[in-house]
Write a protein that holds these residues in place. Structure first.
Motif, mmCIF file in Angstrom:
data_model
loop_
_atom_site.group_PDB
_atom_site.id
_atom_site.type_symbol
_atom_site.label_atom_id
_atom_site.label_comp_id
_atom_site.label_asym_id
_atom_site.label_seq_id
_atom_site.Cartn_x
_atom_site.Cartn_y
_atom_site.Cartn_z
ATOM 1 N N ARG A 158 10.415 5.210 -3.631
ATOM 2 C CA ARG A 158 9.187 5.159 -4.426
ATOM 3 C C ARG A 158 9.508 5.549 -5.867
ATOM 4 O O ARG A 158 10.316 6.446 -6.112
ATOM 5 N N LEU A 159 8.824 4.901 -6.775
ATOM 6 C CA LEU A 159 8.933 5.228 -8.191
ATOM 7 C C LEU A 159 8.257 6.579 -8.415
ATOM 8 O O LEU A 159 7.140 6.798 -7.953
ATOM 9 N N LYS A 160 8.961 7.492 -9.075
ATOM 10 C CA LYS A 160 8.401 8.809 -9.349
ATOM 11 C C LYS A 160 7.666 8.781 -10.686
ATOM 12 O O LYS A 160 8.056 8.049 -11.593
ATOM 13 N N PRO A 188 12.756 6.620 -12.693
ATOM 14 C CA PRO A 188 13.148 7.598 -11.663
ATOM 15 C C PRO A 188 12.596 7.214 -10.280
ATOM 16 O O PRO A 188 11.438 6.818 -10.151
ATOM 17 N N PHE A 189 13.436 7.328 -9.264
ATOM 18 C CA PHE A 189 13.043 7.009 -7.893
ATOM 19 C C PHE A 189 13.371 8.163 -6.956
ATOM 20 O O PHE A 189 14.365 8.864 -7.158
ATOM 21 N N VAL A 230 16.711 12.337 1.255
ATOM 22 C CA VAL A 230 15.957 11.746 0.153
ATOM 23 C C VAL A 230 16.673 12.114 -1.143
ATOM 24 O O VAL A 230 16.943 13.288 -1.409
ATOM 25 N N LEU A 231 16.993 11.112 -1.934
ATOM 26 C CA LEU A 231 17.780 11.290 -3.154
ATOM 27 C C LEU A 231 16.957 11.017 -4.398
ATOM 28 O O LEU A 231 16.046 10.182 -4.370
ATOM 29 N N ASP A 232 17.300 11.693 -5.476
ATOM 30 C CA ASP A 232 16.740 11.383 -6.784
ATOM 31 C C ASP A 232 17.678 10.393 -7.447
ATOM 32 O O ASP A 232 18.884 10.639 -7.539
ATOM 33 N N ALA A 233 17.128 9.284 -7.889
ATOM 34 C CA ALA A 233 17.927 8.237 -8.516
ATOM 35 C C ALA A 233 17.235 7.766 -9.782
ATOM 36 O O ALA A 233 16.040 7.986 -9.973
ATOM 37 N N SER A 287 0.817 -1.219 0.000
ATOM 38 C CA SER A 287 0.000 0.000 0.000
ATOM 39 C C SER A 287 0.850 1.268 0.000
ATOM 40 O O SER A 287 0.384 2.329 -0.391
ATOM 41 N N HIS A 288 2.108 1.167 0.426
ATOM 42 C CA HIS A 288 3.009 2.325 0.442
ATOM 43 C C HIS A 288 3.740 2.519 -0.889
ATOM 44 O O HIS A 288 4.499 3.462 -1.048
ATOM 45 N N LYS A 289 3.528 1.584 -1.823
ATOM 46 C CA LYS A 289 4.164 1.619 -3.148
ATOM 47 C C LYS A 289 5.688 1.712 -3.050
ATOM 48 O O LYS A 289 6.330 2.435 -3.793
ATOM 49 N N MET A 290 6.251 0.952 -2.128
ATOM 50 C CA MET A 290 7.692 0.983 -1.893
ATOM 51 C C MET A 290 8.442 -0.013 -2.780
ATOM 52 O O MET A 290 7.932 -1.085 -3.097
ATOM 53 N N TRP A 291 9.657 0.380 -3.135
ATOM 54 C CA TRP A 291 10.576 -0.451 -3.898
ATOM 55 C C TRP A 291 11.853 -0.606 -3.087
ATOM 56 O O TRP A 291 12.241 0.299 -2.348
ATOM 57 N N ILE A 292 12.517 -1.725 -3.246
ATOM 58 C CA ILE A 292 13.820 -1.956 -2.633
ATOM 59 C C ILE A 292 14.826 -2.124 -3.761
ATOM 60 O O ILE A 292 14.603 -2.900 -4.686
#
Length: 143
Positions: A98-100, A76-77, A60-63, A33-38
């Motif tokens: 999270r996926l942007k 983009p994450f 928090v980084l842009d990757a 539900s948090h739409k998290m990625w590892i």
């Protein structure tokens, strides 16, 4: 959960793109539900201090990561470096994020950048073709 192969990874640090060479990497969509990625990067231990600074700061980084196939557009994450584990002369870096939403596709961004450089006609076509094959990091990320 779904697991994918990560082929390339880079971070936006101080308005500069820092490419991290991978020995190996995976990405897991937790489908929660948090739409998290590892994201797990396996890279040279020379990057230990670089990543440790982000573990400490919690910034928090842009990757961006290229997933599964070299021809795929970079995903983009927005992410945080969670932990680092030394494995011989390598490190395993665990990142959660999270996926942007990506408003523009890579091809459109590449074309816009080449046009800004003043390329035209055959020169533009050749640079675009090469850029689509090599996927260089772009100045703009479409956000």
């Amino acid at each position: 959960m779904k697991t994918f192969k990560m082929l390339a990874f880079d971070l936006l640090v101080n308005d500069e793109i820092k490419e991290i060479p991978l020995t190996d990497g995976i990405i897991i969509n937790q489908e929660n539900s948090h739409k998290m990625w590892i994201l797990e990067l396996f890279t040279a231990d020379t990057y230990y201090d670089f990543f440790q600074n982000f573990v400490t700061s919690g910034e928090v980084l842009d990757a961006r990561a290229i997933i599964s196939l070299p021809d795929n557009e970079p995903a983009p994450f927005a992410c945080v470096v969670h932990s680092i584990t030394k494995v011989g002369d390598k490190i395993s870096v665990l990142i959660k994020g999270r996926l942007k939403a990506q408003r523009k596709k890579y091809a459109e961004l590449l074309l816009a950048e080449l046009l800004e450089e003043g390329l035209r006609n055959d020169e533009l076509l050749e640079a675009f073709d090469q850029g689509m094959r090599n996927r260089p990091s772009l100045k703009k990320n479409g956000e």
